[in-house]
Design an enzyme around this catalytic site. Structure first.
Site, PDB file in Angstrom:
ATOM      1  N   GLU A  62      -5.651  -3.017  -3.379  1.00 25.25           N
ATOM      2  CA  GLU A  62      -6.016  -4.292  -2.765  1.00 25.25           C
ATOM      3  C   GLU A  62      -5.008  -5.423  -3.025  1.00 25.25           C
ATOM      4  O   GLU A  62      -4.643  -6.163  -2.109  1.00 25.25           O
ATOM      5  CB  GLU A  62      -7.409  -4.721  -3.270  1.00 25.25           C
ATOM      6  CG  GLU A  62      -7.980  -5.858  -2.450  1.00 25.25           C
ATOM      7  CD  GLU A  62      -9.238  -6.492  -3.064  1.00 25.25           C
ATOM      8  OE1 GLU A  62      -9.451  -6.400  -4.284  1.00 25.25           O
ATOM      9  OE2 GLU A  62      -9.996  -7.092  -2.294  1.00 25.25           O
ATOM     10  N   GLU A  66      -2.959  -7.533  -0.276  1.00 28.44           N
ATOM     11  CA  GLU A  66      -3.086  -8.990  -0.187  1.00 28.44           C
ATOM     12  C   GLU A  66      -1.743  -9.681  -0.420  1.00 28.44           C
ATOM     13  O   GLU A  66      -1.451 -10.713   0.201  1.00 28.44           O
ATOM     14  CB  GLU A  66      -4.104  -9.496  -1.222  1.00 28.44           C
ATOM     15  CG  GLU A  66      -5.539  -9.121  -0.880  1.00 28.44           C
ATOM     16  CD  GLU A  66      -6.550  -9.667  -1.892  1.00 28.44           C
ATOM     17  OE1 GLU A  66      -6.145 -10.081  -2.997  1.00 28.44           O
ATOM     18  OE2 GLU A  66      -7.747  -9.668  -1.567  1.00 28.44           O
ATOM     19  N   HIS A  73       1.929 -14.928   5.587  1.00 23.63           N
ATOM     20  CA  HIS A  73       1.271 -16.222   5.816  1.00 23.63           C
ATOM     21  C   HIS A  73       2.101 -17.382   5.254  1.00 23.63           C
ATOM     22  O   HIS A  73       2.044 -18.490   5.778  1.00 23.63           O
ATOM     23  CB  HIS A  73      -0.142 -16.204   5.237  1.00 23.63           C
ATOM     24  CG  HIS A  73      -1.087 -15.374   6.055  1.00 23.63           C
ATOM     25  ND1 HIS A  73      -2.352 -15.802   6.407  1.00 23.63           N
ATOM     26  CD2 HIS A  73      -0.953 -14.142   6.610  1.00 23.63           C
ATOM     27  CE1 HIS A  73      -2.950 -14.863   7.136  1.00 23.63           C
ATOM     28  NE2 HIS A  73      -2.120 -13.843   7.268  1.00 23.63           N
ATOM     29  N   GLY A  85       8.845 -22.434   6.243  1.00 27.84           N
ATOM     30  CA  GLY A  85       8.991 -20.972   6.204  1.00 27.84           C
ATOM     31  C   GLY A  85       8.598 -20.412   4.852  1.00 27.84           C
ATOM     32  O   GLY A  85       7.605 -20.841   4.246  1.00 27.84           O
ATOM     33  N   HIS A 195       0.017  -3.367   8.855  1.00 24.34           N
ATOM     34  CA  HIS A 195      -1.418  -3.058   8.908  1.00 24.34           C
ATOM     35  C   HIS A 195      -1.711  -1.591   8.618  1.00 24.34           C
ATOM     36  O   HIS A 195      -2.871  -1.174   8.661  1.00 24.34           O
ATOM     37  CB  HIS A 195      -2.000  -3.503  10.263  1.00 24.34           C
ATOM     38  CG  HIS A 195      -2.206  -4.988  10.367  1.00 24.34           C
ATOM     39  ND1 HIS A 195      -2.721  -5.621  11.482  1.00 24.34           N
ATOM     40  CD2 HIS A 195      -1.989  -5.996   9.458  1.00 24.34           C
ATOM     41  CE1 HIS A 195      -2.781  -6.927  11.269  1.00 24.34           C
ATOM     42  NE2 HIS A 195      -2.341  -7.178  10.061  1.00 24.34           N
ATOM     43  N   THR A 196      -0.694  -0.799   8.299  1.00 18.90           N
ATOM     44  CA  THR A 196      -0.921   0.578   7.832  1.00 18.90           C
ATOM     45  C   THR A 196      -1.378   0.583   6.370  1.00 18.90           C
ATOM     46  O   THR A 196      -1.904   1.585   5.885  1.00 18.90           O
ATOM     47  CB  THR A 196       0.338   1.453   7.985  1.00 18.90           C
ATOM     48  OG1 THR A 196       0.037   2.776   7.550  1.00 18.90           O
ATOM     49  CG2 THR A 196       1.504   0.956   7.144  1.00 18.90           C
ATOM     50  N   THR A 215      -5.662   5.758   6.252  1.00 19.58           N
ATOM     51  CA  THR A 215      -4.871   5.966   5.027  1.00 19.58           C
ATOM     52  C   THR A 215      -4.280   4.636   4.529  1.00 19.58           C
ATOM     53  O   THR A 215      -3.059   4.444   4.554  1.00 19.58           O
ATOM     54  CB  THR A 215      -3.712   6.959   5.310  1.00 19.58           C
ATOM     55  OG1 THR A 215      -2.988   6.467   6.469  1.00 19.58           O
ATOM     56  CG2 THR A 215      -4.195   8.370   5.555  1.00 19.58           C
ATOM     57  N   ILE A 218      -1.239   4.584   2.110  1.00 17.26           N
ATOM     58  CA  ILE A 218       0.025   5.255   2.472  1.00 17.26           C
ATOM     59  C   ILE A 218       0.689   4.498   3.617  1.00 17.26           C
ATOM     60  O   ILE A 218       0.027   4.125   4.601  1.00 17.26           O
ATOM     61  CB  ILE A 218      -0.236   6.727   2.900  1.00 17.26           C
ATOM     62  CG1 ILE A 218      -0.964   7.479   1.793  1.00 17.26           C
ATOM     63  CG2 ILE A 218       1.073   7.434   3.236  1.00 17.26           C
ATOM     64  CD1 ILE A 218      -1.355   8.888   2.169  1.00 17.26           C
ATOM     65  N   ASP A 220       2.208   5.046   6.378  1.00 12.81           N
ATOM     66  CA  ASP A 220       2.481   6.091   7.374  1.00 12.81           C
ATOM     67  C   ASP A 220       2.252   5.528   8.776  1.00 12.81           C
ATOM     68  O   ASP A 220       2.032   4.326   8.937  1.00 12.81           O
ATOM     69  CB  ASP A 220       1.587   7.317   7.114  1.00 12.81           C
ATOM     70  CG  ASP A 220       0.107   6.959   7.159  1.00 12.81           C
ATOM     71  OD1 ASP A 220      -0.244   5.837   7.580  1.00 12.81           O
ATOM     72  OD2 ASP A 220      -0.719   7.808   6.767  1.00 12.81           O
TER      73      ASP A 220
END
Ligand code: HEM
Length: 357
Positions: A62, A66, A73, A85, A195-196, A215, A218, A220
């Site tokens: 997690e 994050e 962000h 930036g 987002h994987t 997953t 991982i 991937d």
């Protein structure tokens, strides 16, 4: 002829000397590690500290997810309405920026990172980007991301509305990325490879930790496959803003990811990542390298990329989750068919949430 050979030999010797010079320039830090620039030595104790105490001993869990979200962000807070930036403004002006709607939940990782910044001699802007790159190195299959240091502390908060929302249109998302850093639609798709290794706590607050693919630990290409499958149900409650139906129990799909996977400007690029581990690595690495220095010139920063551990490889070929196949693909790329993939064996299961730590 002999002269030519001699000239060739001399040029080889010259080349060797140049590369030798590059090697000699490397420094051995007091901690024993070797790096390209003495200024990077200060990062090794920070890396040891965050791997042990922020990332639970080197996990891709997690806090890593994050921390990666936070790199984005903070960095995207720039454009025609102002913002510096990647400048640490999310932490320095925490009271303002974490209250922006798109930053919901970012306060958790800001609070988790602040003690490390207080303890070590590093600016918030540098720390945010370092933590993201080191965290991602814990995820098998990830590229070795670039790390630069030398960002001065932000002097003003970023304005609101720089971070895209999952209910924004593709037009508005592409325009925002172009405004922030001249990112092309292809680079936007590459950035969404993030987002994987990701989950949502707040899109449907009744099911925190619900991942975007099967997953989430991982790095991937499953995310690019699973977002292209026909959505059949909501993992929790229906009617949440920015959410559309997903193909798997326990998996959540953002409306923005769904639309980017199906828009004629981005669909073929999205599909090109399917089962292409080399591409997800090289394209994400390049797009991240651009994002991580938003608001700066690379030449004003020090390249400390060699402090990042080489991530473990992901050798598993991409597959359809059990019970699903090419027949469940919503083909969106008009020019190339979806790759043929195998299907995971066994009964259909639910994707487990990412555990909180
Ligand atoms: C169109 C652009 C994007 C939109 C609309 C978007 C939206 C979202 C949303 C709504 C969440 C769930 C937050 C929650 O409920 O907890 C999320 C999570 C996440 N996003 Fe994005 N995102 C975008 C681009 C990016 C980019 C460019 C990166 C990084 C390079 C990124 C990294 C992540 C990560 C790692 C998470 C998971 C956080 C966690 O598991 O705690 N996103 N994103």
């Amino acid at each position: 002829m002999a002269f030519k050979t001699l000239a060739t030999l001399l040029s080889i010797v010259a080349t060797l000397q140049v590369s030798n010079a590059a090697v000699i320039k490397r420094v051995t830090c007091s901690t024993g590690q070797v790096t390209a620039n003495a200024a990077c030595c200060a990062l090794f104790p920070i890396i040891d500290d965050i791997q042990t105490n922020l990332f639970d001993g080197g996990e891709c869990g997690e806090e890593v997810h994050e921390s990666l979200r936070l790199t984005f962000h903070d960095a995207i807070g720039i454009g025609s309405n102002g913002g510096g930036g990647a400048d640490g403004s999310m932490i320095i002006f925490e009271d303002i920026e974490t209250n922006f709607h798109a930053n919901l939940g970012v306060d958790e990782i800001v609070d988790a990172q602040k003690p490390f910044i207080a303890k070590h001699n590093i600016t918030p802007g540098d720390f945010i980007q370092l933590a993201g790159a080191i965290g991602v190195s814990n995820c098998p299959g990830a590229p070795q991301l670039n790390v630069f240091i030398g960002r001065a502390p932000a002097t003003a908060p970023a304005p609101d509305l720089t971070v895209p929302e999952p209910f924004d249109s593709v037009d508005s998302i592409l325009a925002r990325f172009a405004d922030a850093g001249n990112f092309s639609p292809q680079e936007v798709v590459a950035l969404l490879a993030s987002h994987t290794v990701a989950a949502a706590d707040h899109v449907d607050p009744t099911i925190p930790g619900t991942p975007f693919d099967s997953t989430p630990e991982i790095f991937d290409t499953q995310f690019f496959i699973e977002t292209q499958l026909r959505g059949t149900s909501f993992p929790g409650t229906a009617g949440n803003q920015g959410e559309v139906m997903s193909p798997l129990k326990g998996e959540i799909r953002l409306q923005s990811d769904s639309e980017l996977a199906r828009d004629s400007r981005t669909a073929c690029e999205w599909q090109s990542f399917v089962n292409n581990q080399a591409k997800i690595q090289s394209a994400f690495k390049a797009a991240f390298a651009k994002m991580t220095i938003l608001g700066h010139q690379a030449s004003d920063l020090i390249d400390c990329s060699d402090v990042v551990p080489v991530p473990k490889a992901n050798t598993k070929a991409a597959t359809f989750p059990a019970g699903l196949s090419n027949a469940d693909v919503e083909q969106a790329c008009a020019t190339t068919p979806f790759p043929t993939l195998g299907t995971d064996p066994g009964p259909v299961t639910s994707v487990a949430p990412v555990p909180p730590s």
